[in-house]
Design an enzyme around this catalytic site. Structure first.
Site, PDB file in Angstrom:
ATOM      1  N   GLY A  71       0.817  -1.214   0.000  1.00 43.83           N
ATOM      2  CA  GLY A  71       0.000   0.000   0.000  1.00 43.83           C
ATOM      3  C   GLY A  71       0.851   1.264   0.000  1.00 43.83           C
ATOM      4  O   GLY A  71       0.541   2.226   0.689  1.00 43.83           O
TER       5      GLY A  71
ATOM      6  N   ASP B  41      -3.098  -6.938  -4.528  1.00 41.95           N
ATOM      7  CA  ASP B  41      -4.201  -6.800  -3.573  1.00 41.95           C
ATOM      8  C   ASP B  41      -3.860  -7.729  -2.410  1.00 41.95           C
ATOM      9  O   ASP B  41      -3.910  -8.958  -2.548  1.00 41.95           O
ATOM     10  CB  ASP B  41      -5.517  -7.214  -4.240  1.00 41.95           C
TER      11      ASP B  41
ATOM     12  N   TYR C  77     -12.593  -2.085  11.731  1.00 44.32           N
ATOM     13  CA  TYR C  77     -11.209  -1.586  11.671  1.00 44.32           C
ATOM     14  C   TYR C  77     -10.453  -1.870  12.977  1.00 44.32           C
ATOM     15  O   TYR C  77      -9.324  -2.370  12.957  1.00 44.32           O
ATOM     16  CB  TYR C  77     -11.251  -0.082  11.385  1.00 44.32           C
TER      17      TYR C  77
ATOM     18  N   LYS D 157      -7.041  -4.143  13.665  1.00 49.75           N
ATOM     19  CA  LYS D 157      -5.784  -3.578  14.169  1.00 49.75           C
ATOM     20  C   LYS D 157      -5.383  -4.225  15.496  1.00 49.75           C
ATOM     21  O   LYS D 157      -4.192  -4.401  15.779  1.00 49.75           O
ATOM     22  CB  LYS D 157      -5.897  -2.057  14.292  1.00 49.75           C
TER      23      LYS D 157
HETATM   24  P1  NAP Z   1      -4.005   5.649   2.519  1.00 47.85           P
HETATM   25  O1  NAP Z   1      -3.469   7.015   2.280  1.00 47.85           O
HETATM   26  O2  NAP Z   1      -5.413   5.330   2.162  1.00 47.85           O
HETATM   27  O3  NAP Z   1      -3.003   4.596   1.864  1.00 47.85           O
HETATM   28  C1  NAP Z   1      -3.271   3.231   1.875  1.00 47.85           C
HETATM   29  C2  NAP Z   1      -2.734   2.635   0.602  1.00 47.85           C
HETATM   30  O4  NAP Z   1      -3.091   1.237   0.569  1.00 47.85           O
HETATM   31  C3  NAP Z   1      -3.350   3.282  -0.638  1.00 47.85           C
HETATM   32  O5  NAP Z   1      -2.344   3.498  -1.605  1.00 47.85           O
HETATM   33  C4  NAP Z   1      -4.345   2.243  -1.088  1.00 47.85           C
HETATM   34  O6  NAP Z   1      -4.618   2.277  -2.468  1.00 47.85           O
HETATM   35  C5  NAP Z   1      -3.646   0.967  -0.700  1.00 47.85           C
HETATM   36  N1  NAP Z   1      -4.556  -0.172  -0.632  1.00 47.85           N
HETATM   37  C6  NAP Z   1      -5.879  -0.172  -0.344  1.00 47.85           C
HETATM   38  N2  NAP Z   1      -6.363  -1.418  -0.403  1.00 47.85           N
HETATM   39  C7  NAP Z   1      -5.328  -2.219  -0.736  1.00 47.85           C
HETATM   40  C8  NAP Z   1      -5.202  -3.603  -0.951  1.00 47.85           C
HETATM   41  N3  NAP Z   1      -6.242  -4.437  -0.867  1.00 47.85           N
HETATM   42  N4  NAP Z   1      -3.994  -4.100  -1.291  1.00 47.85           N
HETATM   43  C9  NAP Z   1      -2.930  -3.278  -1.411  1.00 47.85           C
HETATM   44  N5  NAP Z   1      -2.982  -1.963  -1.225  1.00 47.85           N
HETATM   45  C10 NAP Z   1      -4.177  -1.427  -0.881  1.00 47.85           C
HETATM   46  O7  NAP Z   1      -3.887   5.274   4.064  1.00 47.85           O
HETATM   47  P2  NAP Z   1      -2.807   5.702   5.151  1.00 47.85           P
HETATM   48  O8  NAP Z   1      -3.466   6.687   6.035  1.00 47.85           O
HETATM   49  O9  NAP Z   1      -1.505   6.022   4.519  1.00 47.85           O
HETATM   50  O10 NAP Z   1      -2.734   4.331   5.974  1.00 47.85           O
HETATM   51  C11 NAP Z   1      -1.649   3.423   5.875  1.00 47.85           C
HETATM   52  C12 NAP Z   1      -1.755   2.453   7.047  1.00 47.85           C
HETATM   53  O11 NAP Z   1      -1.716   3.176   8.278  1.00 47.85           O
HETATM   54  C13 NAP Z   1      -3.056   1.655   7.077  1.00 47.85           C
HETATM   55  O12 NAP Z   1      -2.809   0.338   7.511  1.00 47.85           O
HETATM   56  C14 NAP Z   1      -3.892   2.389   8.107  1.00 47.85           C
HETATM   57  O13 NAP Z   1      -4.857   1.554   8.697  1.00 47.85           O
HETATM   58  C15 NAP Z   1      -2.810   2.804   9.086  1.00 47.85           C
HETATM   59  N6  NAP Z   1      -3.192   3.911   9.932  1.00 47.85           N
HETATM   60  C16 NAP Z   1      -3.466   5.140   9.415  1.00 47.85           C
HETATM   61  C17 NAP Z   1      -3.838   6.176  10.264  1.00 47.85           C
HETATM   62  C18 NAP Z   1      -4.127   7.548   9.769  1.00 47.85           C
HETATM   63  O14 NAP Z   1      -4.552   8.377  10.589  1.00 47.85           O
HETATM   64  N7  NAP Z   1      -3.923   7.869   8.508  1.00 47.85           N
HETATM   65  C19 NAP Z   1      -3.953   5.929  11.639  1.00 47.85           C
HETATM   66  C20 NAP Z   1      -3.681   4.666  12.124  1.00 47.85           C
HETATM   67  C21 NAP Z   1      -3.289   3.657  11.267  1.00 47.85           C
HETATM   68  P3  NAP Z   1      -5.850   3.166  -2.992  1.00 47.85           P
HETATM   69  O15 NAP Z   1      -5.557   4.572  -2.583  1.00 47.85           O
HETATM   70  O16 NAP Z   1      -5.831   2.938  -4.463  1.00 47.85           O
HETATM   71  O17 NAP Z   1      -7.075   2.610  -2.302  1.00 47.85           O
END
Ligand code: NAP
Length: 247
Positions: A12, A63, A155, A159
């Site tokens: 991702g 994926d 979610y 986690k």
């Molecule tokens: P993001 O900006 O939405 O990035 C996630 C990436 O994963 C996107 O490029 C997305 O592609 C890709 N993705 C989605 N479904 C997928 C799949 N089935 N297989 C492979 N790739 C996939 O999210 P982020 O905020 O950077 O989050 C990254 C991680 O941090 C996640 O695990 C999230 O739960 C965790 N996290 C984030 C936060 C926060 O506040 N942002 C807080 C706690 C934990 P598309 O864009 O094309 O869908």
């Protein structure tokens, strides 16, 4: 250069936290595998990092919810680089709803990507890391998995599960010098949190002692710590990077 010559696969990682981790690892000399569900975005990020940091990169569409695609990803990375030193399980999605109104499809989709996806990638990479008798696995969990979050039963369950898997794998792989740790971000400014209304962001900030959302680089720096020799006696740890939101 703390990761000179290392090979890192980050799921991702076309954007958001994953891209920041990829850039940080590349800035320390690691060769990078950008994998994402979005092929075009993954290719663009891989090219950008190659040019900017002068390291080898490749992009792969994967994926993480599908074991076969994770196995193909790992095989492609091994074919190109002959080894994988670091796997960062970062891909994750949200499909928020209250328990009463959450659909089965929303539950299943988040479990498939956030929970099974981490299992799939660890399973796929484990053979080569066990054989190499070294490796780092970094799982991106969430504060929601530690303290729960109303509207995120799916979610938060995933986690919490990622934290449990981190500890299990840390125990299972320790004898082969494969260290497995998790990072539990609080609220970080990315596309995922851009979905929140300004009102909701204000409410969230009021619950954070540092009174603001975090940046992707805050998570990337923690990931670099777990990827580098600086953490060589740490495994099964969950590092909270949340501005003090949950202690
Ligand atoms: P993001 O900006 O939405 O990035 C996630 C990436 O994963 C996107 O490029 C997305 O592609 C890709 N993705 C989605 N479904 C997928 C799949 N089935 N297989 C492979 N790739 C996939 O999210 P982020 O905020 O950077 O989050 C990254 C991680 O941090 C996640 O695990 C999230 O739960 C965790 N996290 C984030 C936060 C926060 O506040 N942002 C807080 C706690 C934990 P598309 O864009 O094309 O869908």
């Amino acid at each position: 250069m703390r990761l000179q010559g290392k090979v890192a696969v980050i799921t991702g990682s076309a954007g958001g936290i994953g891209k920041s981790i990829a850039e940080t690892f590349a800035s320390e000399g690691a060769n990078i595998v950008i994998s994402d569900i979005n092929a075009e975005a993954a290719l663009k990020t891989a090219e950008e990092i190659k040019t900017k940091y002068n390291v080898e990169t490749m992009s792969a569409v994967c994926d993480v919810a599908k074991l076969e695609e994770c196995e193909t990803l790992i095989k492609a990375a091994l074919d190109k680089f002959s080894k994988i030193d670091i796997l960062t399980n970062n891909a994750g999605i949200t499909k928020d709803n209250l328990v009463l109104t959450m659909t089965e499809a929303q539950w299943d989709a988040v479990i498939a990507v956030n929970l099974k996806g981490v299992f799939n990638c660890i399973k796929a990479v484990s053979k080569s890391m066990l054989k190499a008798r070294q490796g780092r696995i970094i799982n991106i969990a969430s504060v929601a998995g530690q303290m729960g979050n109303a509207g995120q039963i799916n979610y938060s369950a995933t986690k919490g599960g990622v934290i449990a898997m981190t500890k299990t794998c840390a125990r299972e792989f320790a004898s082969r010098n494969i260290l497995v740790n998790a990072i539990a971000p609080g609220f970080i400014r990315t596309a995922m949190t851009d979905k929140l209304t300004e009102e909701k962001k204000k409410v969230i900030s009021s619950t954070i002692p540092l009174a603001r959302l975090g940046e992707v680089s805050d998570i990337a720096k923690a990931a670099l710590f777990f990827a580098s020799d600086d953490s060589s006696y740490i495994t099964g740890h969950v590092l909270a990077v949340n501005g003090g939101m949950y202690m």
